[in-house]
Write a protein that holds these residues in place. Structure first.
Motif, PDB file in Angstrom:
ATOM      1  N   ILE A 132       0.988  -1.301  -0.153  1.00 58.45           N
ATOM      2  CA  ILE A 132      -0.402  -0.255  -0.480  1.00 58.45           C
ATOM      3  C   ILE A 132       1.148   1.166   0.234  1.00 58.45           C
ATOM      4  CG2 ILE A 132      -1.525   1.700   1.437  1.00 58.45           C
ATOM      5  CD1 ILE A 132      -2.728  -1.809   2.105  1.00 58.45           C
ATOM      6  N   THR A 133       1.820   1.519   0.670  1.00 54.51           N
ATOM      7  CA  THR A 133       3.224   2.483   0.743  1.00 54.51           C
ATOM      8  C   THR A 133       3.435   3.040  -0.683  1.00 54.51           C
ATOM      9  OG1 THR A 133       3.490   2.043   3.411  1.00 54.51           O
ATOM     10  CG2 THR A 133       4.895   3.454   2.033  1.00 54.51           C
ATOM     11  N   LYS A 134       3.776   1.119  -0.950  1.00 51.69           N
ATOM     12  CA  LYS A 134       4.296   2.079  -2.155  1.00 51.69           C
ATOM     13  C   LYS A 134       3.533   2.054  -3.454  1.00 51.69           C
ATOM     14  CE  LYS A 134       7.251  -1.259  -5.546  1.00 51.69           C
ATOM     15  NZ  LYS A 134       6.300  -1.954  -6.911  1.00 51.69           N
ATOM     16  N   ASP A 135       2.253   1.414  -3.628  1.00 51.39           N
ATOM     17  CA  ASP A 135       1.124   1.934  -4.622  1.00 51.39           C
ATOM     18  C   ASP A 135       0.823   3.387  -4.391  1.00 51.39           C
ATOM     19  OD1 ASP A 135       1.479  -0.238  -5.490  1.00 51.39           O
ATOM     20  OD2 ASP A 135      -0.327  -1.133  -5.133  1.00 51.39           O
ATOM     21  N   SER A 136       0.908   3.582  -3.338  1.00 51.21           N
ATOM     22  CA  SER A 136       0.150   5.202  -2.532  1.00 51.21           C
ATOM     23  C   SER A 136       1.055   6.547  -2.531  1.00 51.21           C
ATOM     24  CB  SER A 136      -1.053   4.981  -1.948  1.00 51.21           C
ATOM     25  OG  SER A 136      -0.040   4.898  -0.545  1.00 51.21           O
ATOM     26  N   HIS A 137       2.534   5.684  -2.096  1.00 54.24           N
ATOM     27  CA  HIS A 137       3.293   7.055  -1.808  1.00 54.24           C
ATOM     28  C   HIS A 137       2.774   7.757  -0.686  1.00 54.24           C
ATOM     29  CE1 HIS A 137       5.921   5.808  -5.560  1.00 54.24           C
ATOM     30  NE2 HIS A 137       4.151   6.640  -5.862  1.00 54.24           N
ATOM     31  N   ALA A 138       2.321   7.186   0.233  1.00 48.63           N
ATOM     32  CA  ALA A 138       2.281   7.840   1.496  1.00 48.63           C
ATOM     33  C   ALA A 138       2.151   6.768   2.566  1.00 48.63           C
ATOM     34  CB  ALA A 138       0.098   8.011   2.482  1.00 48.63           C
ATOM     35  N   LYS A 158      -5.874   7.406  -1.825  1.00 47.47           N
ATOM     36  CA  LYS A 158      -5.552   6.284  -2.182  1.00 47.47           C
ATOM     37  C   LYS A 158      -5.170   4.889  -1.070  1.00 47.47           C
ATOM     38  CE  LYS A 158      -3.012   3.598  -6.089  1.00 47.47           C
ATOM     39  NZ  LYS A 158      -2.289   3.639  -7.480  1.00 47.47           N
ATOM     40  N   ALA A 159      -4.139   5.582  -0.298  1.00 48.37           N
ATOM     41  CA  ALA A 159      -4.232   4.426   0.342  1.00 48.37           C
ATOM     42  C   ALA A 159      -4.994   4.269   1.694  1.00 48.37           C
ATOM     43  CB  ALA A 159      -2.831   5.032   1.633  1.00 48.37           C
ATOM     44  N   LYS A 160      -6.280   4.456   1.450  1.00 47.54           N
ATOM     45  CA  LYS A 160      -7.499   4.506   2.603  1.00 47.54           C
ATOM     46  C   LYS A 160      -8.281   3.866   1.942  1.00 47.54           C
ATOM     47  CE  LYS A 160     -11.390   6.383   4.611  1.00 47.54           C
ATOM     48  NZ  LYS A 160     -12.893   7.567   3.882  1.00 47.54           N
ATOM     49  N   SER A 161      -7.870   3.984   0.340  1.00 43.33           N
ATOM     50  CA  SER A 161      -9.250   2.954  -0.605  1.00 43.33           C
ATOM     51  C   SER A 161      -8.803   1.845  -0.240  1.00 43.33           C
ATOM     52  CB  SER A 161      -9.697   3.299  -2.087  1.00 43.33           C
ATOM     53  OG  SER A 161      -8.254   3.443  -2.414  1.00 43.33           O
ATOM     54  N   LEU A 162      -7.084   1.393  -0.061  1.00 41.08           N
ATOM     55  CA  LEU A 162      -6.451   0.088  -0.468  1.00 41.08           C
ATOM     56  C   LEU A 162      -6.255  -0.389   1.052  1.00 41.08           C
ATOM     57  CD1 LEU A 162      -3.137   1.454  -2.423  1.00 41.08           C
ATOM     58  CD2 LEU A 162      -4.951  -0.910  -3.371  1.00 41.08           C
TER      59      LEU A 162
END
Length: 186
Positions: A132-138, A158-162
């Motif tokens: 999730i961190t990698k995909d969202s950058h959050a 994006k991170a929240k939805s994941l």
């Protein structure tokens, strides 16, 4: 008295405790007669100094202006040089502060309660959170059964939805891949 200013470049309180009253090494200039221009750099002191003094040294080298930062709050940066040097150095320091402040102003933090599904959200060895961190950058942090998400509005959304997908459905749907034989016509 005056101290050789270049010895203390980027070193807090260096140069024999001159308390910022260096003359900038100028010959015959009376700069320490009047107060030097200063900027309140607040919480950005370490950012201005840089790693091992690298940023303050580069500002000084680029502008030929000597910078001094107070050791104790409020953190004030004093500038020693001629008007053009001071203006250039103050502009660079203010630019660093403005850029960092803009980043801070656009940072969002959201907490998602994962409840009893925290293990699913985290994944084995933290694999889901890392993805999730990698995909969202959050930035994601676990606190109890909650995930604290920090970043720009888009990153956090994006991170929240994941996180919610893992919590509610065990993760995002697997990608559908159609296998096609090479050379065949569909």
């Amino acid at each position: 008295g005056t101290t050789e200013a270049k010895q203390a470049v980027g070193v807090e309180g260096g140069g024999g405790g001159n308390n910022g009253n260096a003359d900038g090494g100028g010959e015959g200039e009376e700069e320490d007669q009047e107060p030097a221009p200063t900027l309140d750099i607040g919480d950005f002191k370490s950012l201005i100094i840089g790693s091992k003094g690298s940023r303050i040294k580069s500002i000084e080298e680029e502008t030929d202006c000597t910078l001094r930062i107070t050791k104790e709050p409020p953190f004030l940066c004093s500038f020693y040089g001629d008007a053009e040097q001071v203006e250039a150095a103050m502009g660079l320091v203010q630019g660093i502060i403005d850029k960092e402040q803009a980043i801070l102003d656009n940072t969002v933090t959201v907490t998602v309660d994962a409840g009893e599904k925290i293990g699913v959200v985290m994944g084995k060895g933290g694999s889901h959170i890392k993805k999730i961190t990698k995909d969202s950058h959050a930035d994601l942090q676990r606190e109890g059964n909650s995930i604290i998400i920090t970043g720009s509005a888009d990153e956090v959304e994006k991170a929240k939805s994941l996180v919610e997908l893992y919590r509610d459905h065990g993760g995002p749907a697997p990608e559908v891949v159609e296998e096609v034989e090479l050379g065949s016509v569909r």
